[in-house]
Write a protein that holds these residues in place. Structure first.
Motif, PDB file in Angstrom:
ATOM      1  N   GLY A 121     -42.089 -80.168  -9.894  1.00 52.05           N
ATOM      2  CA  GLY A 121     -41.099 -79.675 -10.838  1.00 52.05           C
ATOM      3  C   GLY A 121     -41.713 -78.847 -11.950  1.00 52.05           C
ATOM      4  N   SER A 122     -40.863 -78.470 -12.896  1.00 56.43           N
ATOM      5  CA  SER A 122     -41.270 -77.625 -14.018  1.00 56.43           C
ATOM      6  C   SER A 122     -40.883 -78.266 -15.339  1.00 56.43           C
ATOM      7  CB  SER A 122     -40.593 -76.253 -13.912  1.00 56.43           C
ATOM      8  OG  SER A 122     -40.974 -75.586 -12.735  1.00 56.43           O
ATOM      9  N   ARG A 123     -41.559 -77.841 -16.379  1.00 63.43           N
ATOM     10  CA  ARG A 123     -41.261 -78.328 -17.725  1.00 63.43           C
ATOM     11  C   ARG A 123     -41.661 -77.255 -18.709  1.00 63.43           C
ATOM     12  NH1 ARG A 123     -38.256 -83.105 -18.407  1.00 63.43           N
ATOM     13  NH2 ARG A 123     -38.326 -83.623 -20.626  1.00 63.43           N
ATOM     14  N   ARG A 124     -40.874 -77.095 -19.772  1.00 63.03           N
ATOM     15  CA  ARG A 124     -41.208 -76.141 -20.818  1.00 63.03           C
ATOM     16  C   ARG A 124     -41.442 -76.883 -22.120  1.00 63.03           C
ATOM     17  NH1 ARG A 124     -37.704 -71.742 -24.137  1.00 63.03           N
ATOM     18  NH2 ARG A 124     -39.222 -70.044 -24.211  1.00 63.03           N
ATOM     19  N   LEU A 125     -42.629 -76.708 -22.655  1.00 64.77           N
ATOM     20  CA  LEU A 125     -42.973 -77.315 -23.933  1.00 64.77           C
ATOM     21  C   LEU A 125     -42.808 -76.298 -25.053  1.00 64.77           C
ATOM     22  CD1 LEU A 125     -46.232 -79.240 -22.945  1.00 64.77           C
ATOM     23  CD2 LEU A 125     -43.851 -79.996 -22.778  1.00 64.77           C
ATOM     24  N   SER A 126     -42.450 -76.793 -26.227  1.00 63.63           N
ATOM     25  CA  SER A 126     -42.283 -75.940 -27.399  1.00 63.63           C
ATOM     26  C   SER A 126     -43.149 -76.449 -28.534  1.00 63.63           C
ATOM     27  CB  SER A 126     -40.816 -75.930 -27.848  1.00 63.63           C
ATOM     28  OG  SER A 126     -39.974 -75.448 -26.834  1.00 63.63           O
TER      29      SER A 126
ATOM     30  N   GLN B 221     -48.312 -76.497 -40.262  1.00 63.42           N
ATOM     31  CA  GLN B 221     -47.840 -77.712 -39.603  1.00 63.42           C
ATOM     32  C   GLN B 221     -47.297 -77.337 -38.224  1.00 63.42           C
ATOM     33  OE1 GLN B 221     -46.546 -77.014 -42.943  1.00 63.42           O
ATOM     34  NE2 GLN B 221     -48.471 -77.949 -43.552  1.00 63.42           N
ATOM     35  N   LEU B 222     -47.609 -78.172 -37.253  1.00 63.01           N
ATOM     36  CA  LEU B 222     -47.202 -77.921 -35.873  1.00 63.01           C
ATOM     37  C   LEU B 222     -46.440 -79.118 -35.337  1.00 63.01           C
ATOM     38  CD1 LEU B 222     -50.648 -76.539 -34.636  1.00 63.01           C
ATOM     39  CD2 LEU B 222     -48.661 -75.198 -35.337  1.00 63.01           C
ATOM     40  N   ALA B 223     -45.352 -78.849 -34.638  1.00 59.10           N
ATOM     41  CA  ALA B 223     -44.547 -79.931 -34.060  1.00 59.10           C
ATOM     42  C   ALA B 223     -44.198 -79.579 -32.625  1.00 59.10           C
ATOM     43  CB  ALA B 223     -43.281 -80.140 -34.888  1.00 59.10           C
ATOM     44  N   GLU B 224     -44.711 -80.363 -31.693  1.00 58.66           N
ATOM     45  CA  GLU B 224     -44.439 -80.138 -30.279  1.00 58.66           C
ATOM     46  C   GLU B 224     -43.177 -80.890 -29.852  1.00 58.66           C
ATOM     47  OE1 GLU B 224     -49.009 -80.779 -30.624  1.00 58.66           O
ATOM     48  OE2 GLU B 224     -47.168 -81.641 -31.439  1.00 58.66           O
ATOM     49  N   SER B 225     -42.542 -80.356 -28.824  1.00 58.82           N
ATOM     50  CA  SER B 225     -41.387 -81.025 -28.219  1.00 58.82           C
ATOM     51  C   SER B 225     -41.292 -80.584 -26.769  1.00 58.82           C
ATOM     52  CB  SER B 225     -40.096 -80.680 -28.965  1.00 58.82           C
ATOM     53  OG  SER B 225     -39.853 -79.290 -28.926  1.00 58.82           O
ATOM     54  N   GLY B 226     -40.469 -81.294 -26.022  1.00 61.11           N
ATOM     55  CA  GLY B 226     -40.217 -80.914 -24.638  1.00 61.11           C
ATOM     56  C   GLY B 226     -40.865 -81.792 -23.601  1.00 61.11           C
ATOM     57  N   GLY B 227     -41.681 -82.732 -24.036  1.00 64.81           N
ATOM     58  CA  GLY B 227     -42.311 -83.620 -23.070  1.00 64.81           C
ATOM     59  C   GLY B 227     -41.309 -84.579 -22.452  1.00 64.81           C
ATOM     60  N   GLY B 228     -41.749 -85.260 -21.401  1.00 64.67           N
ATOM     61  CA  GLY B 228     -40.879 -86.217 -20.737  1.00 64.67           C
ATOM     62  C   GLY B 228     -41.339 -86.468 -19.322  1.00 64.67           C
ATOM     63  N   LEU B 229     -40.448 -87.016 -18.532  1.00 64.69           N
ATOM     64  CA  LEU B 229     -40.747 -87.360 -17.144  1.00 64.69           C
ATOM     65  C   LEU B 229     -40.290 -86.225 -16.231  1.00 64.69           C
ATOM     66  CD1 LEU B 229     -41.687 -89.577 -15.143  1.00 64.69           C
ATOM     67  CD2 LEU B 229     -39.313 -90.392 -15.124  1.00 64.69           C
ATOM     68  N   VAL B 230     -41.157 -85.842 -15.327  1.00 58.70           N
ATOM     69  CA  VAL B 230     -40.832 -84.778 -14.384  1.00 58.70           C
ATOM     70  C   VAL B 230     -41.394 -85.148 -13.017  1.00 58.70           C
ATOM     71  CG1 VAL B 230     -42.871 -83.445 -15.034  1.00 58.70           C
ATOM     72  CG2 VAL B 230     -40.945 -82.287 -13.957  1.00 58.70           C
ATOM     73  N   GLN B 231     -40.692 -84.800 -11.982  1.00 60.92           N
ATOM     74  CA  GLN B 231     -41.169 -85.097 -10.632  1.00 60.92           C
ATOM     75  C   GLN B 231     -42.237 -84.098 -10.204  1.00 60.92           C
ATOM     76  OE1 GLN B 231     -37.701 -85.281  -8.064  1.00 60.92           O
ATOM     77  NE2 GLN B 231     -37.683 -87.518  -8.240  1.00 60.92           N
ATOM     78  N   ALA B 232     -43.142 -84.546  -9.372  1.00 56.50           N
ATOM     79  CA  ALA B 232     -44.174 -83.662  -8.836  1.00 56.50           C
ATOM     80  C   ALA B 232     -43.510 -82.461  -8.160  1.00 56.50           C
ATOM     81  CB  ALA B 232     -45.058 -84.406  -7.851  1.00 56.50           C
TER      82      ALA B 232
ATOM     83  N   LEU C 115     -45.769 -78.768 -11.146  1.00 56.15           N
ATOM     84  CA  LEU C 115     -46.589 -79.817 -11.755  1.00 56.15           C
ATOM     85  C   LEU C 115     -47.057 -80.813 -10.702  1.00 56.15           C
ATOM     86  CD1 LEU C 115     -44.608 -80.289 -15.041  1.00 56.15           C
ATOM     87  CD2 LEU C 115     -47.068 -79.883 -14.904  1.00 56.15           C
ATOM     88  N   GLU C 116     -48.292 -81.256 -10.891  1.00 58.94           N
ATOM     89  CA  GLU C 116     -48.901 -82.251 -10.010  1.00 58.94           C
ATOM     90  C   GLU C 116     -49.049 -83.551 -10.790  1.00 58.94           C
ATOM     91  OE1 GLU C 116     -51.742 -78.947  -7.768  1.00 58.94           O
ATOM     92  OE2 GLU C 116     -52.520 -80.187  -9.383  1.00 58.94           O
TER      93      GLU C 116
ATOM     94  N   GLU D 192     -54.171 -71.232 -14.593  1.00 57.48           N
ATOM     95  CA  GLU D 192     -53.698 -69.855 -14.481  1.00 57.48           C
ATOM     96  C   GLU D 192     -52.876 -69.688 -13.216  1.00 57.48           C
ATOM     97  OE1 GLU D 192     -56.818 -67.010 -14.850  1.00 57.48           O
ATOM     98  OE2 GLU D 192     -55.425 -65.485 -15.583  1.00 57.48           O
ATOM     99  N   GLY D 193     -51.717 -69.056 -13.359  1.00 57.31           N
ATOM    100  CA  GLY D 193     -50.827 -68.869 -12.227  1.00 57.31           C
ATOM    101  C   GLY D 193     -49.697 -69.869 -12.180  1.00 57.31           C
ATOM    102  N   ARG D 194     -49.918 -71.082 -12.687  1.00 59.40           N
ATOM    103  CA  ARG D 194     -48.855 -72.089 -12.704  1.00 59.40           C
ATOM    104  C   ARG D 194     -48.287 -72.298 -14.106  1.00 59.40           C
ATOM    105  NH1 ARG D 194     -49.869 -77.218 -11.735  1.00 59.40           N
ATOM    106  NH2 ARG D 194     -52.089 -77.097 -12.214  1.00 59.40           N
TER     107      ARG D 194
END
Length: 126
Positions: free
Chosen positions: A16-21, A3-14, A88-89, A65-67
């Motif tokens: 910016g950065s975000r980390r998903l788990s 079973q897999l459960a993702e988290s960490g999504g949301g609103l981010v400005q261009a 992020l774009e 790759e790279g970002r």
């Protein structure tokens, strides 16, 4: 089963950065490969990056790759997968999915994975 459960999504400005788990549970000791996919509005699901659990080798789709950076944590009898997304774009707006395979070490396409999470949405604003 895994079973897999993702988290960490949301609103981010261009820019910016975000980390998903992705938290994996179940028969995780038999997972051979994992990956992150994305599905943008009105588009098909595509690979972002895959990783082989045995040797840690990775396969990035060239666009990312790279970002974007994939990492894993197998400590404390748990298995977690992460995706660090930088610079992020707006085109990065998508639902991001975690995937796992207990059948194969291949990790370059959807057909390589049989276990999927529900996805976590990321919206990149201008």
């Amino acid at each position: 089963q895994v079973q897999l459960a993702e988290s960490g999504g949301g609103l981010v400005q261009a820019g910016g950065s975000r980390r998903l788990s992705c938290a994996a549970s179940g028969r995780t000791l038999s997972v051979y490969s994992m990956g992150w996919f994305r599905q943008a509005p009105g588009k098909g699901r595509e690979l972002v990056v895959g990783i082989r659990m045995g040797d840690g080798s990775t396969y990035y789709k060239p666009n990312y790759e790279g970002r974007f950076t994939i990492s894993r944590d197998e400590s404390k009898n748990a298995l977690s997968l992460y995706l660090q997304m930088n610079n992020l774009e707006p085109e990065g707006t998508a639902v991001y999915y975690c995937a796992a395979s207990r059948d194969s070490t291949a990790c370059t396409g959807q057909r390589d994975f049989e276990c999927w999470g529900q996805g976590t949405p990321v919206t990149v604003s201008t």
